[in-house]
Design a protein around this motif. Structure first.
Motif, PDB file in Angstrom:
ATOM      1  N   LYS A   1       4.376  -3.832   0.227  1.00  0.00           N
ATOM      2  CA  LYS A   1       4.084  -4.336   1.575  1.00  0.00           C
ATOM      3  C   LYS A   1       4.443  -5.814   1.685  1.00  0.00           C
ATOM      4  CE  LYS A   1      -0.203  -4.590   2.804  1.00  0.00           C
ATOM      5  NZ  LYS A   1      -1.559  -4.329   3.287  1.00  0.00           N
TER       6      LYS A   1
ATOM      7  N   PHE B   1       6.499   1.905   0.536  1.00  0.00           N
ATOM      8  CA  PHE B   1       5.219   1.702   1.220  1.00  0.00           C
ATOM      9  C   PHE B   1       4.803   2.935   2.014  1.00  0.00           C
ATOM     10  CE2 PHE B   1       2.928   0.331   5.070  1.00  0.00           C
ATOM     11  CZ  PHE B   1       1.764  -0.146   4.465  1.00  0.00           C
ATOM     12  N   SER B   2       5.757   3.547   2.728  1.00  0.00           N
ATOM     13  CA  SER B   2       5.417   4.702   3.548  1.00  0.00           C
ATOM     14  C   SER B   2       5.048   5.914   2.689  1.00  0.00           C
ATOM     15  CB  SER B   2       6.547   5.043   4.511  1.00  0.00           C
ATOM     16  OG  SER B   2       7.700   5.427   3.805  1.00  0.00           O
ATOM     17  N   ARG B   3       5.685   6.065   1.543  1.00  0.00           N
ATOM     18  CA  ARG B   3       5.328   7.186   0.648  1.00  0.00           C
ATOM     19  C   ARG B   3       3.933   7.016   0.088  1.00  0.00           C
ATOM     20  NH1 ARG B   3      10.943   7.847  -2.595  1.00  0.00           N
ATOM     21  NH2 ARG B   3      12.078   8.878  -0.914  1.00  0.00           N
ATOM     22  N   ARG B   4       3.581   5.786  -0.263  1.00  0.00           N
ATOM     23  CA  ARG B   4       2.239   5.552  -0.793  1.00  0.00           C
ATOM     24  C   ARG B   4       1.173   5.717   0.265  1.00  0.00           C
ATOM     25  NH1 ARG B   4       2.767   0.331  -4.765  1.00  0.00           N
ATOM     26  NH2 ARG B   4       4.103   1.332  -6.282  1.00  0.00           N
ATOM     27  N   ARG B   5       1.509   5.327   1.487  1.00  0.00           N
ATOM     28  CA  ARG B   5       0.523   5.397   2.575  1.00  0.00           C
ATOM     29  C   ARG B   5       0.278   6.835   3.020  1.00  0.00           C
ATOM     30  NH1 ARG B   5       0.377   1.434   7.779  1.00  0.00           N
ATOM     31  NH2 ARG B   5      -1.595   2.168   8.564  1.00  0.00           N
ATOM     32  N   ALA B   6       1.305   7.650   2.971  1.00  0.00           N
ATOM     33  CA  ALA B   6       1.169   9.047   3.397  1.00  0.00           C
ATOM     34  C   ALA B   6       0.382   9.806   2.348  1.00  0.00           C
ATOM     35  CB  ALA B   6       2.534   9.682   3.555  1.00  0.00           C
TER      36      ALA B   6
ATOM     37  N   ASP C   1       0.681  -4.558   9.837  1.00  0.00           N
ATOM     38  CA  ASP C   1       0.762  -3.365   8.978  1.00  0.00           C
ATOM     39  C   ASP C   1       0.826  -2.058   9.755  1.00  0.00           C
ATOM     40  OD1 ASP C   1       0.709  -5.057   6.808  1.00  0.00           O
ATOM     41  OD2 ASP C   1      -1.440  -4.822   6.476  1.00  0.00           O
ATOM     42  N   SER C   2       1.440  -2.079  10.912  1.00  0.00           N
ATOM     43  CA  SER C   2       1.624  -0.856  11.697  1.00  0.00           C
ATOM     44  C   SER C   2       2.827  -0.096  11.158  1.00  0.00           C
ATOM     45  CB  SER C   2       1.843  -1.207  13.170  1.00  0.00           C
ATOM     46  OG  SER C   2       2.313  -0.086  13.879  1.00  0.00           O
ATOM     47  N   LEU C   3       2.584   1.108  10.673  1.00  0.00           N
ATOM     48  CA  LEU C   3       3.673   1.907  10.108  1.00  0.00           C
ATOM     49  C   LEU C   3       4.722   2.243  11.172  1.00  0.00           C
ATOM     50  CD1 LEU C   3       4.765   3.231   7.573  1.00  0.00           C
ATOM     51  CD2 LEU C   3       3.441   5.271   8.136  1.00  0.00           C
TER      52      LEU C   3
END
Length: 109
Positions: free
Chosen positions: A4, A104-109, A54-56
């Protein structure tokens, strides 16, 4: 540095590179035009607020937007040798941003 922070640093670096490249660098490496610098920087400012919050969704739109800067960087590096260094810097910042966004998106999902 986590993904991030790296994502935000690459995006802010891309924003700072535009006026540096297009308005401040001397003639062989830049155009010397503040108008061109403003036109190149303005689209990057649109998703900045959401990206810093931090808005995806904003990060995803920024990812789509930086693809244009990737194309411009590769095109300038290939066809304009005096501007090769800033163009490759722009390309590298885009690659770091997209890689960090994917991580980041893979970890957040």
């Amino acid at each position: 540095m986590n993904s991030k922070q790296l994502l935000k640093a690459a995006y802010l670096g891309l924003i700072l590179l535009q006026p540096l490249w297009h308005a401040i660098l001397p003639s062989p490496h830049g155009a010397g035009s503040w108008l061109l610098a403003g036109v190149a920087t303005a689209p990057l400012l649109l998703p900045l607020k959401g990206l810093l919050a931090d808005s995806l969704r904003s990060m995803t739109w920024a990812g789509y937007l930086v693809m244009l800067y990737l194309v411009i960087g590769i095109m300038e590096a290939w066809s304009n040798p005096p501007q090769r260094i800033p163009a490759l810097a722009q390309t590298a910042l885009v690659v770091v941003f997209v890689a960090s966004l994917l991580n980041f998106s893979r970890r957040r999902a």
